[in-house]
Design a protein around this motif. Structure first.
Motif, PDB file in Angstrom:
ATOM      1  N   UNK A  13       1.025  -1.104  -0.201  1.00 40.06           N
ATOM      2  CA  UNK A  13      -0.038  -0.046   0.054  1.00 40.06           C
ATOM      3  C   UNK A  13       0.850   1.250   0.024  1.00 40.06           C
ATOM      4  N   UNK A  14       0.162   2.402  -0.108  1.00 38.35           N
ATOM      5  CA  UNK A  14       0.943   3.645  -0.197  1.00 38.35           C
ATOM      6  C   UNK A  14       1.407   4.077   1.177  1.00 38.35           C
ATOM      7  N   UNK A  15       0.782   3.385   2.300  1.00 38.80           N
ATOM      8  CA  UNK A  15       1.452   3.348   3.641  1.00 38.80           C
ATOM      9  C   UNK A  15       2.775   2.757   3.621  1.00 38.80           C
ATOM     10  N   UNK A  16       2.756   1.726   3.127  1.00 38.37           N
ATOM     11  CA  UNK A  16       4.097   1.011   3.181  1.00 38.37           C
ATOM     12  C   UNK A  16       5.164   1.627   2.615  1.00 38.37           C
ATOM     13  N   UNK A  17       4.946   2.411   1.385  1.00 39.79           N
ATOM     14  CA  UNK A  17       5.981   3.180   0.747  1.00 39.79           C
ATOM     15  C   UNK A  17       6.413   4.361   1.737  1.00 39.79           C
ATOM     16  N   UNK A  18       5.287   4.951   2.147  1.00 43.88           N
ATOM     17  CA  UNK A  18       5.651   6.200   3.086  1.00 43.88           C
ATOM     18  C   UNK A  18       6.671   5.805   4.311  1.00 43.88           C
ATOM     19  N   UNK A  19       6.019   4.638   4.902  1.00 44.82           N
ATOM     20  CA  UNK A  19       6.902   4.080   6.076  1.00 44.82           C
ATOM     21  C   UNK A  19       8.350   3.911   5.654  1.00 44.82           C
ATOM     22  N   UNK A  20       8.649   3.130   4.468  1.00 44.27           N
ATOM     23  CA  UNK A  20      10.023   2.918   4.239  1.00 44.27           C
ATOM     24  C   UNK A  20      10.556   4.198   3.705  1.00 44.27           C
ATOM     25  N   UNK A  21      10.110   5.037   3.184  1.00 49.13           N
ATOM     26  CA  UNK A  21      10.801   6.324   2.771  1.00 49.13           C
ATOM     27  C   UNK A  21      10.671   7.379   3.580  1.00 49.13           C
ATOM     28  N   UNK A  45      13.304  11.094  -4.863  1.00 54.32           N
ATOM     29  CA  UNK A  45      14.336  10.014  -5.273  1.00 54.32           C
ATOM     30  C   UNK A  45      13.896   8.977  -4.104  1.00 54.32           C
ATOM     31  N   UNK A  46      13.965   9.396  -2.832  1.00 52.47           N
ATOM     32  CA  UNK A  46      13.596   8.278  -1.832  1.00 52.47           C
ATOM     33  C   UNK A  46      12.302   7.750  -1.970  1.00 52.47           C
ATOM     34  N   UNK A  50      11.945   3.588  -2.614  1.00 48.81           N
ATOM     35  CA  UNK A  50      10.968   2.527  -1.847  1.00 48.81           C
ATOM     36  C   UNK A  50       9.976   1.994  -2.716  1.00 48.81           C
ATOM     37  N   UNK A  51       9.275   2.662  -3.578  1.00 44.62           N
ATOM     38  CA  UNK A  51       8.432   1.966  -4.699  1.00 44.62           C
ATOM     39  C   UNK A  51       8.901   0.881  -5.420  1.00 44.62           C
ATOM     40  N   UNK A  52      10.188   1.030  -5.862  1.00 50.14           N
ATOM     41  CA  UNK A  52      10.904  -0.153  -6.373  1.00 50.14           C
ATOM     42  C   UNK A  52      11.271  -1.391  -5.616  1.00 50.14           C
ATOM     43  N   UNK A  53      11.704  -0.896  -4.312  1.00 52.91           N
ATOM     44  CA  UNK A  53      12.273  -1.933  -3.416  1.00 52.91           C
ATOM     45  C   UNK A  53      10.895  -2.891  -2.952  1.00 52.91           C
ATOM     46  N   UNK A  54       9.622  -2.031  -2.842  1.00 56.16           N
ATOM     47  CA  UNK A  54       8.386  -2.815  -2.539  1.00 56.16           C
ATOM     48  C   UNK A  54       7.533  -3.342  -3.466  1.00 56.16           C
ATOM     49  N   UNK A  55       7.858  -2.801  -4.712  1.00 55.65           N
ATOM     50  CA  UNK A  55       7.082  -3.506  -5.883  1.00 55.65           C
ATOM     51  C   UNK A  55       5.625  -2.725  -5.923  1.00 55.65           C
ATOM     52  N   UNK A  56       5.587  -1.445  -5.554  1.00 52.55           N
ATOM     53  CA  UNK A  56       4.153  -0.839  -5.164  1.00 52.55           C
ATOM     54  C   UNK A  56       3.686  -0.537  -6.687  1.00 52.55           C
TER      55      UNK A  56
END
Length: 341
Positions: A13-21, A45-46, A50-56
């Motif tokens: 989810x978008x929350x997961x991306x936000x948390x990682x970034x 860039x951050x 995060x999007x790439x790492x999580x496959x969002x």
């Protein structure tokens, strides 16, 4: 053993991306959607990392509902196997892609029922616009799209003023010039191979052929009606060969039909253009590589595609619907009696 299929993986989810970034979900939204607020390059860039790492993958449907745009266009053609419609669809897709839009393609298979089913499907998917190459050459039914506020552009259609955008070649005048060119080689008995038309109106190419004959003072010529494909052209060629007295030249309403017609002539041992001169319509790549190379009326595919995209998502989207007619080019090759340029 755990199930590692795509359906079993947790949804990112978008929350997961936000948390990682280390940013807010709003910032993730700004980066994904390109606004409405600016985000510092380092922060962008951050988020992308995060999007790439999580496959969002953003929820396109949800975003479309929120933004009022799916950034998806639909297109319906009568037969995608046709070289002309394949090249037109490719040109439209490329023009749309340059504007950041994806395209869904529907093949109506020359069926009005299938055409309407595709249009209904596009309406349900809330596409931003539809390009329609209809099997009907007079006022196709697009009320469902209009009722949902989906702009429609009729492509390869320039015969009548409509309440929707229409873009196409100058069928009548271009065809008349093609037949007149055959006459310039000394032909007076010029036949027509005409594709079947849905509805009770004449195709513009037939109008042009008739106008040319009338201008020559010639009697009404022979017409061979058939499907808009190679098999139809071949069948027309066989019927042409069965005549006791054959016309010396033929105007054919598509390159694809002309290829089939040429096969019938070759099988009978007739020479082109010495025994029968041939001129076709469309200007597809196939015309250049037939034998002999076909003299043809070349449609401005790229110009028509770009005009269609402008009408839906470009500078013309806020203008009233209008009909745009494009001039065609006579490409003169061996089949009509001209040498290669």
């Amino acid at each position: 053993m755990p199930d590692l299929s795509a359906s079993a993986r947790p949804v990112v989810t978008r929350k997961d991306v936000a948390r990682l970034a280390g940013v807010s979900t709003a910032v993730v939204s700004y980066v994904v959607n390109g606004g409405p607020k600016n985000v510092a390059p380092a922060t962008q860039e951050k988020v992308r990392q995060a999007i790439t790492a999580l496959g969002y993958r953003p929820n396109v449907t949800a975003r479309a509902l929120k933004m009022g745009s799916s950034r998806i266009l639909g297109m319906v053609v009568p037969k995608i196997s046709s070289p002309f419609f394949a090249s037109l669809a490719q040109a439209v897709e490329q023009a749309a892609e340059q504007e950041g839009y994806a395209m869904l393609l529907g093949d109506s298979r020359d069926s009005l029922t299938v055409e309407r089913r595709h249009l209904s499907n596009f309406a349900d998917r809330q596409v931003d616009g539809v390009f329609l190459c209809s099997v009907v050459n007079h006022r196709p039914e697009v009320s469902e799209l209009d009722g949902r506020g989906i702009r429609t552009v009729l492509l390869n259609f320039s015969e009548y003023p409509l309440e929707v955008d229409a873009i196409g070649p100058e069928f009548v005048g271009s065809s008349r010039r093609a037949v007149e060119h055959l006459a310039s080689h000394g032909h007076r008995d010029i036949a027509l191979v005409q594709g079947f038309v849905t509805g009770n109106t004449l195709d513009g190419r037939e109008f042009g052929w008739r106008e040319a004959l009338k201008g020559m003072g010639a009697s009404e010529g022979r017409i061979f009606r058939c499907s808009f494909d190679r098999a139809g052209g071949y069948d027309a060629g066989r019927r042409f060969l069965a005549l006791t007295e054959r016309p010396t030249a033929v105007f054919i309403t598509s390159d694809e039909q002309a290829v089939g017609f040429l096969r019938a002539l070759h099988e009978a041992g007739l020479r082109v253009p010495e025994d029968v001169a041939v001129m076709s319509f469309d200007g597809s790549e196939e015309s250049e590589f037939s034998w002999p190379p076909l003299s043809t009326v070349r449609q401005p595919v790229q110009q028509m595609a770009e005009a269609g995209v402008r009408a839906i998502i470009g500078t013309g989207r806020d203008e009233p619907p209008r009909t745009q007619v494009f001039d065609c080019e006579l490409v003169l090759r061996r089949s009509c009696g001209c040498d290669e340029p």
